[in-house]
Design a protein around this motif. Sequence first.
Motif, PDB file in Angstrom:
ATOM      1  N   LEU A  53       4.533  -1.770  -1.460  1.00 58.00           N
ATOM      2  CA  LEU A  53       3.761  -0.556  -1.723  1.00 58.00           C
ATOM      3  C   LEU A  53       2.643  -0.804  -2.726  1.00 58.00           C
ATOM      4  CD1 LEU A  53       6.727   1.973  -1.886  1.00 58.00           C
ATOM      5  CD2 LEU A  53       4.984   1.853  -0.097  1.00 58.00           C
ATOM      6  N   HIS A  54       2.867  -1.696  -3.683  1.00 57.41           N
ATOM      7  CA  HIS A  54       1.849  -1.995  -4.693  1.00 57.41           C
ATOM      8  C   HIS A  54       0.779  -2.963  -4.195  1.00 57.41           C
ATOM      9  CE1 HIS A  54       4.401  -0.177  -7.849  1.00 57.41           C
ATOM     10  NE2 HIS A  54       3.320  -0.205  -8.595  1.00 57.41           N
ATOM     11  N   LEU A  55       1.157  -3.932  -3.367  1.00 57.86           N
ATOM     12  CA  LEU A  55       0.291  -5.089  -3.136  1.00 57.86           C
ATOM     13  C   LEU A  55      -0.358  -5.132  -1.758  1.00 57.86           C
ATOM     14  CD1 LEU A  55       2.577  -7.773  -4.834  1.00 57.86           C
ATOM     15  CD2 LEU A  55       0.497  -6.737  -5.769  1.00 57.86           C
ATOM     16  N   VAL A  56       0.092  -4.287  -0.828  1.00 61.50           N
ATOM     17  CA  VAL A  56      -0.485  -4.275   0.522  1.00 61.50           C
ATOM     18  C   VAL A  56      -1.392  -3.056   0.665  1.00 61.50           C
ATOM     19  CG1 VAL A  56      -0.029  -4.271   2.992  1.00 61.50           C
ATOM     20  CG2 VAL A  56       1.522  -5.471   1.438  1.00 61.50           C
ATOM     21  N   ALA A  57      -2.599  -3.301   1.125  1.00 58.86           N
ATOM     22  CA  ALA A  57      -3.565  -2.220   1.300  1.00 58.86           C
ATOM     23  C   ALA A  57      -3.151  -1.310   2.453  1.00 58.86           C
ATOM     24  CB  ALA A  57      -4.948  -2.801   1.570  1.00 58.86           C
ATOM     25  N   PRO A  58      -3.543  -0.018   2.414  1.00 59.66           N
ATOM     26  CA  PRO A  58      -3.295   0.855   3.563  1.00 59.66           C
ATOM     27  C   PRO A  58      -3.888   0.249   4.841  1.00 59.66           C
ATOM     28  CG  PRO A  58      -4.035   2.134   1.682  1.00 59.66           C
ATOM     29  CD  PRO A  58      -4.191   0.696   1.300  1.00 59.66           C
ATOM     30  N   GLY A  59      -3.089   0.249   5.892  1.00 62.57           N
ATOM     31  CA  GLY A  59      -3.486  -0.394   7.134  1.00 62.57           C
ATOM     32  C   GLY A  59      -3.065  -1.846   7.228  1.00 62.57           C
ATOM     33  N   ILE A 105       6.142  -4.951   8.747  1.00 60.22           N
ATOM     34  CA  ILE A 105       6.061  -3.662   8.061  1.00 60.22           C
ATOM     35  C   ILE A 105       4.593  -3.270   7.950  1.00 60.22           C
ATOM     36  CG2 ILE A 105       6.611  -2.417   5.935  1.00 60.22           C
ATOM     37  CD1 ILE A 105       8.688  -4.858   5.531  1.00 60.22           C
ATOM     38  N   HIS A 106       4.259  -2.138   8.515  1.00 60.05           N
ATOM     39  CA  HIS A 106       2.889  -1.637   8.503  1.00 60.05           C
ATOM     40  C   HIS A 106       2.767  -0.547   7.446  1.00 60.05           C
ATOM     41  CE1 HIS A 106      -0.993  -0.232   9.746  1.00 60.05           C
ATOM     42  NE2 HIS A 106      -0.539   0.890  10.243  1.00 60.05           N
ATOM     43  N   VAL A 107       1.818  -0.732   6.530  1.00 65.99           N
ATOM     44  CA  VAL A 107       1.552   0.297   5.515  1.00 65.99           C
ATOM     45  C   VAL A 107       0.601   1.306   6.152  1.00 65.99           C
ATOM     46  CG1 VAL A 107       0.677   0.776   3.209  1.00 65.99           C
ATOM     47  CG2 VAL A 107       1.907  -1.356   3.661  1.00 65.99           C
TER      48      VAL A 107
END
Length: 255
Positions: free
Chosen positions: A185-191, A243-245
């Motif tokens: 949640l902290h390190l992966v950009a939306p999308g 896992i897709h943000v």
Amino acid sequence: RMPVATCSAPASHDRDVKVVELKPTRGTREWWSDVAGALSPSLDGGRMAPELSLQVCLPTATEHGDNEVAMQQWQSSNLLAQLLLSVPELVRGKDVLEIGAGFHGCVALASSFAGARSVLATDIDDVAVGLCQENIGPHLPRNIATACLDWTRPEEFGYGPFDVLVGADLLYLTRMADPLVNAILHLVAPGGLAVLVGPTPLCRDGPEEFARLLKTFDALAYKVARIALPFARAGNHFDCYVIHVIKQFNLDDLD
């Protein structure tokens, strides 16, 4: 036959060296297309990255004894590297973060040869990071850097967010599940995507809790796919998490 990129050994005279062969396969690519579904980037005309033949400098006995986790080349790392070479669309043109990279640099190098725009290989162990840099350096990948990162405290990391997060065998303890979701949640950009490979719940304590936690966040969509290894010892199986943000998550809600 795919071309082979042969990488020479680092200039280290007091270490043992082993050859690591990483081969993309059409079967891996077809497996990924079947299991990842809508969570996968669209696949192009079937082009894979080259095979890699890496000469990897090994840790000394003392270094291995000081941190057996970081100084072990887990089979999950080889599987993850082979997946990235087989499905280079996962990282091509993207900024990639590897957490828990260990000493060998194989996943980072696979990401680079698969066409990543940039790769940052990280581990909490500074000796492992130094040896990782030593193993990566001779291949002259201008797009790879290394850094120390405690991924259980991602809010203190001064880089990111990234398009893709990759990691191997991170869920060996149940208590690692919550920090791993937090790191995503902290390190992966939306999308963006997280692609993780590790042993099944039969072999590790953390995967069941990790899957349970993923269900509680509507910002995340995920799939878990079983990888069976016919060349491994009987009963040894691995899972791949994609896992897709989906959207930006309010990180204040984690406190």
